[in-house]
Design a protein around this motif. Structure first.
Motif, short mmCIF file in Angstrom:
data_model
loop_
_atom_site.label_atom_id
_atom_site.label_comp_id
_atom_site.label_asym_id
_atom_site.label_seq_id
_atom_site.Cartn_x
_atom_site.Cartn_y
_atom_site.Cartn_z
N ASN A 155 1.10 -1.51 0.21
CA ASN A 155 0.21 0.21 -0.16
C ASN A 155 0.50 1.13 0.62
O ASN A 155 0.09 2.63 0.63
N THR A 156 2.08 1.63 -1.06
CA THR A 156 2.57 2.46 -1.12
C THR A 156 2.60 3.19 -1.91
O THR A 156 2.42 2.43 -3.07
N PRO A 157 2.59 4.51 -2.02
CA PRO A 157 2.12 5.01 -3.69
C PRO A 157 3.03 4.96 -4.45
O PRO A 157 4.64 5.63 -3.89
N VAL A 158 3.24 5.08 -5.31
CA VAL A 158 4.18 5.04 -6.68
C VAL A 158 4.13 7.00 -6.94
O VAL A 158 3.04 6.58 -7.07
N GLU A 159 4.85 7.28 -6.87
CA GLU A 159 4.63 8.91 -7.60
C GLU A 159 3.46 9.52 -6.82
O GLU A 159 2.88 10.45 -7.61
N GLY A 160 3.18 9.59 -5.48
CA GLY A 160 1.66 10.26 -5.34
C GLY A 160 1.28 9.15 -5.54
O GLY A 160 -0.08 9.66 -5.07
N VAL A 161 0.80 7.91 -6.07
CA VAL A 161 -0.36 7.47 -6.63
C VAL A 161 -1.04 6.03 -5.50
O VAL A 161 0.37 5.71 -6.00
N LEU A 162 -2.07 6.36 -5.17
CA LEU A 162 -1.76 4.74 -4.52
C LEU A 162 -3.12 3.97 -5.51
O LEU A 162 -4.05 4.74 -5.80
N GLY A 220 2.10 10.72 1.50
CA GLY A 220 2.68 11.27 0.16
C GLY A 220 1.92 10.36 -0.87
O GLY A 220 2.05 10.43 -2.10
N THR A 221 0.45 10.51 -0.46
CA THR A 221 -0.33 10.25 -1.21
C THR A 221 -1.07 11.89 -2.16
O THR A 221 -1.74 11.91 -1.72
N ARG A 222 -0.96 11.17 -3.71
CA ARG A 222 -1.48 12.28 -4.09
C ARG A 222 -2.98 12.20 -4.38
O ARG A 222 -4.29 12.91 -4.85
#
Length: 169
Positions: free
Chosen positions: A110-117, A152-154
């Motif tokens: 559940n870690t965002p990649v480049e701010g996307v979850l 860190g999630t946008r």
């Protein structure tokens, strides 16, 4: 009226006192003792006590989920709550009979990649059923994420087979 009630009461008492099958208290019979199952691993293990207990047990194995991707995502709502957010998603599968709908994370842990979850909208397909109207096939699922998971999630993105919806902060 009094004679009917009296006769009914006396017959009820008579039936409850006898040991026939007409007595509702005798329908399932009495309890009988039986031997407890013996554990093959060790003789001192009590079979009535579960082997894994506790909310914070870290030894639990992960159960595999074999859900299939749903057809479309209808709505995506992210609601702020104390300590995090709740993601509410409704989707429409291709056929009726879908159950155990789940939001499966695409990103590891559940870690965002480049701010996307990113999540996949999946469900288990029950016995083959007809297509039916979209309103009768609609399913809903919700997932609570903590503030630590949202760090860190946008953007939160939910994918289906034919479309994807996303919500931004």
């Amino acid at each position: 009226m009094r004679k009917t009630v009296s006769a009914l009461l006396m017959s009820t008492l008579a039936v409850s006192a006898c040991g026939t099958k007409a007595n509702p208290f005798n329908w399932f019979g009495g309890s009988r003792s039986a031997a407890a199952p013996v554990s093959v691993e060790s003789g001192d293990v009590n079979p009535l006590i579960p082997t894994r207990t506790g909310v914070f047990n870290s030894d639990e194995e992960e159960i595999a989920y074999y859900g299939q991707l749903l057809d479309t995502v209808s709505t995506l709502v992210v609601e702020r709550v104390p300590g995090g957010a709740i993601i509410r998603v409704t989707g429409v599968p291709a056929r009726q009979g879908v159950y155990a709908v789940n939001l499966t994370p695409v990103n590891s842990d559940n870690t965002p990649v480049e701010g996307v979850l990113t999540f996949r909208l999946e469900g288990l397909q029950g016995p083959s059923a007809g297509a039916g109207s979209p309103a009768s096939r609609e399913v809903a699922v919700a997932l609570k994420l903590s503030n630590q998971a949202l760090e860190g999630t946008r953007t939160i993105r939910v994918e289906a087979a034919q479309n994807a919806l996303q919500a931004r902060r």
